[in-house]
Structure formats: structure tokens, C-alpha cells
Design an enzyme around this catalytic site. Sequence first.
Site, short mmCIF file in Angstrom:
data_model
loop_
_atom_site.label_atom_id
_atom_site.label_comp_id
_atom_site.label_asym_id
_atom_site.label_seq_id
_atom_site.Cartn_x
_atom_site.Cartn_y
_atom_site.Cartn_z
N ASN A 156 0.81 -1.21 0.00
CA ASN A 156 0.00 0.00 0.00
C ASN A 156 0.85 1.28 0.00
O ASN A 156 0.38 2.32 -0.44
CB ASN A 156 -0.92 -0.02 1.24
CG ASN A 156 -1.52 1.32 1.53
OD1 ASN A 156 -2.48 1.74 0.88
ND2 ASN A 156 -0.94 2.06 2.48
N GLY A 213 2.80 4.40 -0.65
CA GLY A 213 2.91 5.17 -1.89
C GLY A 213 3.11 6.65 -1.60
O GLY A 213 2.69 7.15 -0.56
N THR A 218 3.52 10.74 -3.59
CA THR A 218 3.37 11.56 -4.80
C THR A 218 4.47 12.62 -4.83
O THR A 218 4.90 13.11 -3.78
CB THR A 218 2.01 12.29 -4.86
OG1 THR A 218 1.83 13.03 -3.65
CG2 THR A 218 0.86 11.32 -5.03
N GLY A 265 0.34 15.79 -14.72
CA GLY A 265 1.01 16.18 -13.48
C GLY A 265 1.54 14.99 -12.70
O GLY A 265 2.13 15.14 -11.63
N GLN A 266 1.32 13.76 -13.23
CA GLN A 266 1.73 12.56 -12.50
C GLN A 266 2.35 11.52 -13.44
O GLN A 266 2.03 10.33 -13.35
CB GLN A 266 0.52 11.91 -11.81
CG GLN A 266 0.03 12.66 -10.58
CD GLN A 266 -0.82 11.74 -9.71
OE1 GLN A 266 -1.77 11.14 -10.20
NE2 GLN A 266 -0.50 11.64 -8.44
N TYR A 311 4.00 8.93 -11.13
CA TYR A 311 3.03 8.14 -10.35
C TYR A 311 2.23 7.23 -11.28
O TYR A 311 2.02 6.04 -10.99
CB TYR A 311 2.12 9.12 -9.62
CG TYR A 311 1.16 8.53 -8.61
CD1 TYR A 311 1.52 8.40 -7.26
CD2 TYR A 311 -0.13 8.17 -8.98
CE1 TYR A 311 0.62 7.91 -6.33
CE2 TYR A 311 -1.03 7.68 -8.06
CZ TYR A 311 -0.65 7.55 -6.72
OH TYR A 311 -1.56 7.07 -5.81
N GLY A 363 -9.90 5.23 -6.68
CA GLY A 363 -9.97 6.57 -7.25
C GLY A 363 -9.49 7.56 -6.20
O GLY A 363 -8.58 7.25 -5.41
N TYR A 364 -10.09 8.73 -6.19
CA TYR A 364 -9.67 9.76 -5.24
C TYR A 364 -10.33 9.51 -3.89
O TYR A 364 -11.56 9.56 -3.77
CB TYR A 364 -9.99 11.15 -5.81
CG TYR A 364 -9.01 11.54 -6.91
CD1 TYR A 364 -7.99 12.45 -6.65
CD2 TYR A 364 -9.07 10.97 -8.17
CE1 TYR A 364 -7.06 12.78 -7.64
CE2 TYR A 364 -8.17 11.29 -9.16
CZ TYR A 364 -7.16 12.20 -8.89
OH TYR A 364 -6.24 12.53 -9.86
N ILE A 365 -9.50 9.19 -2.89
CA ILE A 365 -9.97 8.80 -1.55
C ILE A 365 -9.61 9.92 -0.57
O ILE A 365 -8.56 10.55 -0.71
CB ILE A 365 -9.29 7.47 -1.11
CG1 ILE A 365 -9.46 6.38 -2.20
CG2 ILE A 365 -9.84 7.00 0.22
CD1 ILE A 365 -10.87 5.95 -2.50
N1 CAA Z 1 -4.68 18.21 -18.53
C1 CAA Z 1 -3.99 19.04 -19.35
N2 CAA Z 1 -3.37 20.14 -18.96
C2 CAA Z 1 -3.46 20.45 -17.65
C3 CAA Z 1 -4.14 19.63 -16.74
C4 CAA Z 1 -4.78 18.50 -17.23
N3 CAA Z 1 -5.48 17.67 -16.43
N4 CAA Z 1 -4.01 20.16 -15.53
C5 CAA Z 1 -3.30 21.29 -15.67
N5 CAA Z 1 -2.97 21.48 -16.96
C6 CAA Z 1 -2.24 22.57 -17.54
C7 CAA Z 1 -2.81 23.88 -17.04
O1 CAA Z 1 -3.93 24.26 -17.80
C8 CAA Z 1 -1.64 24.81 -17.23
O2 CAA Z 1 -1.51 25.18 -18.59
P1 CAA Z 1 -1.13 26.71 -18.97
O3 CAA Z 1 0.19 26.96 -18.33
O4 CAA Z 1 -1.07 26.65 -20.46
O5 CAA Z 1 -2.24 27.54 -18.41
C9 CAA Z 1 -0.43 23.92 -16.93
O6 CAA Z 1 -0.90 22.56 -17.09
C10 CAA Z 1 0.07 24.08 -15.51
O7 CAA Z 1 -1.00 23.82 -14.61
P2 CAA Z 1 -0.94 24.27 -13.09
O8 CAA Z 1 -1.08 25.75 -12.98
O9 CAA Z 1 -1.91 23.43 -12.29
O10 CAA Z 1 0.58 23.92 -12.75
P3 CAA Z 1 1.28 23.85 -11.38
O11 CAA Z 1 2.73 23.69 -11.68
O12 CAA Z 1 0.83 24.92 -10.46
O13 CAA Z 1 0.68 22.48 -10.73
C11 CAA Z 1 0.26 20.18 -10.52
C12 CAA Z 1 0.86 21.27 -11.40
C13 CAA Z 1 0.98 20.17 -9.16
C14 CAA Z 1 0.51 18.85 -11.21
C15 CAA Z 1 -1.23 20.47 -10.31
O14 CAA Z 1 -1.84 20.67 -11.58
C16 CAA Z 1 -1.95 19.35 -9.63
O15 CAA Z 1 -1.85 19.19 -8.42
N6 CAA Z 1 -2.70 18.54 -10.37
C17 CAA Z 1 -3.41 17.41 -9.81
C18 CAA Z 1 -2.61 16.16 -10.04
C19 CAA Z 1 -3.34 15.01 -9.43
O16 CAA Z 1 -4.46 14.67 -9.79
N7 CAA Z 1 -2.72 14.37 -8.44
C20 CAA Z 1 -3.36 13.30 -7.75
C21 CAA Z 1 -2.81 13.25 -6.35
S1 CAA Z 1 -3.74 12.12 -5.35
C22 CAA Z 1 -3.23 10.63 -5.82
O17 CAA Z 1 -2.30 10.47 -6.56
C23 CAA Z 1 -3.98 9.48 -5.26
C24 CAA Z 1 -4.53 8.66 -6.33
O18 CAA Z 1 -4.04 7.59 -6.58
C25 CAA Z 1 -5.72 9.13 -7.08
#
Ligand code: CAA
Length: 241
Positions: free
Chosen positions: A82, A84, A86, A143-144, A147, A178-180
Site C-alpha cells: 500500500n 505510496g 506523490t 502532473g503525474q 506516479y 480513485g480519489y480517496i
Molecule cells: N490536462 C492538461 N493540462 C493540464 C491539466 C490536465 N489535467 N491540468 C493542468 N494542466 C495545464 C494547465 O492548464 C496549465 O496550462 P497553462 O500553463 O497553459 O495555463 C499547466 O498545465 C500548468 O497547470 P498548473 O497551474 O496546475 O501547474 P502547477 O505547476 O501549479 O501544478 C500540478 C501542477 C501540481 C501537477 C497540479 O496541476 C496538480 O496538483 N494537479 C493534480 C494532479 C493530481 O491529480 N494528483 C493526484 C494526487 S492524489 C493521488 O495520486 C492518489 C490517487 O491515486 C488518485
Amino acid sequence: MTRTAIVTGGSRGIGAAISVALRDAGYKVAANYAGNDEAAARFKDETGIPVYKWSVADYDACVAGIAQVEADLGPVDVVVNNAGITRDAMFHKMTPQQWREVIDTNLNGVFNMTHPLWSGMRDRKFGRVITISSINGQKGQAGQANYSAAKAGDLGITKALAQEGARAGITVNAICPGYIATEMVKAIDEKVLNERIIPQIPVGRLGEPEEIARIVVFLASDEAGFITGSTISANGGQFFV
Ligand code: CAA
């Protein structure tokens, strides 16, 4: 017969719920953790479940940690991979270190924990390997890259080991939450979580850790002996494979 289980990352978040659920189902449980001593001590006080500190990213530490658990509780029948982490960043900003840390824990950690336990499970003709992958290993997540790659790799090792373990009574399965509602998800920027992520979940809410723990208890049971190599999704309808 009382079976023994190790839950990695077992003192917080989804792992804590899994440790408690297995304990409540009658298992002897060892909760592994890597860093947060305070949370681990609190978890141990509250639940009575023993905690063991080592990093799943370190193979030798896993061998030593497992040996200690087996000396204390007996041979391990169930391992729940389990643990993990990020290190989210858009790929153009991701550092090699962010890549490596996530692969080391989330993918190599599964090898490091399962490999030392595998021979004993084969010898005893029983084992349960349950790995917590992620919706983001199935669908990918911006952004992952690190991951998503690690969690997709977890599904690959699950399917390979399921074939190897089947005749030795070892089942190997993955769960894709999914998102927990855990600290990991709550660490996402609130605006990103509320405006981009929750609207994509048809049930309209985050999942609860116990909703994942119940799947683990089922997969660990004797009744689940015909289920191996499977990926069980629990994501509120966010993604269908
Ligand atoms: N698809 C395409 N482009 C995207 C996007 C997406 N889903 N999300 C963001 N972007 C783009 C934005 O539009 C932006 O583009 P512009 O510069 O052209 O405007 C660019 O990417 C940068 O976006 P941010 O301003 O959000 O960038 P940042 O550097 O501030 O943050 C990040 C980046 C940290 C990855 C943030 O977007 C984030 O936290 N995203 C969520 C990632 C996520 O879902 N993580 C899951 C964590 S929980 C987990 O992992 C548990 C699990 O198993 C589910």
C-alpha cells in the site's frame, strides 16, 4: 488458524484503514511505515497494532523488516503493498529525483516487499499479495507521469505474478482506488481538487479509506481463492476499464 499480514504504509490513510480492517477480521497485523514516527506512535496507541519502521524503497531494509515481523508474529501469509508517495509536477518541470523517488517507492517497493516473501508463500502453498495501484495507473493523470507509470507497473507485476503463483496457492491482485479522502488527496491544491477533480467523479464525493479496506479483506480471504491477476476498481464511476 490465525494468519499474519503486513500492510506497508499501514499507519496512515488507506493503509491504516486496511490494517484495522484486517485486525478486525482476525489477522495478526504488522503495520509498516517509513517516516512519520508521531503518526505511527499515535496509530499504535489507538489500535494496539504493532508498527515497524523501514522504507519499502530499500530491498535490504525490507528483508530485515520482514524477518523481524516474522520473528514477532510468525510467517507472513498476506502482504498488502500500500505504501505510496506523490511528487506531482507537470512533466516539463519534473526532476529526475521526483521521477526516481516515486518509482522507487510505488513500483520498486512492490518488488522489494513481495520478493523476500515469495519463497515462503510458495513453500507453505498459501499467499495473498494485494497491491494498491491507482485509477491514475489505469487512465494516466496530467502532473503525474511518475506516479502513473509506477502504478501502471504495479498492474503489470500483479498479472505476471498471478500466473507464477497460481499453482502454489498464491493469489496476486491489485486494487485501483480513485480519489480517496486521505492526506495525499487533501494535499492537492484546493482549487484543482474542487474545480477539476471532484466534478469528474460521478458519485460526487471522494471515497473513504474503509471502502478500499473492505476489498482487501475480501481478497485476503479463503473465499477469494479463484480471484487472481485481477484489478478491482473503486473510483466512484470516474473511470471504467
Ligand atoms: N490536462 C492538461 N493540462 C493540464 C491539466 C490536465 N489535467 N491540468 C493542468 N494542466 C495545464 C494547465 O492548464 C496549465 O496550462 P497553462 O500553463 O497553459 O495555463 C499547466 O498545465 C500548468 O497547470 P498548473 O497551474 O496546475 O501547474 P502547477 O505547476 O501549479 O501544478 C500540478 C501542477 C501540481 C501537477 C497540479 O496541476 C496538480 O496538483 N494537479 C493534480 C494532479 C493530481 O491529480 N494528483 C493526484 C494526487 S492524489 C493521488 O495520486 C492518489 C490517487 O491515486 C488518485
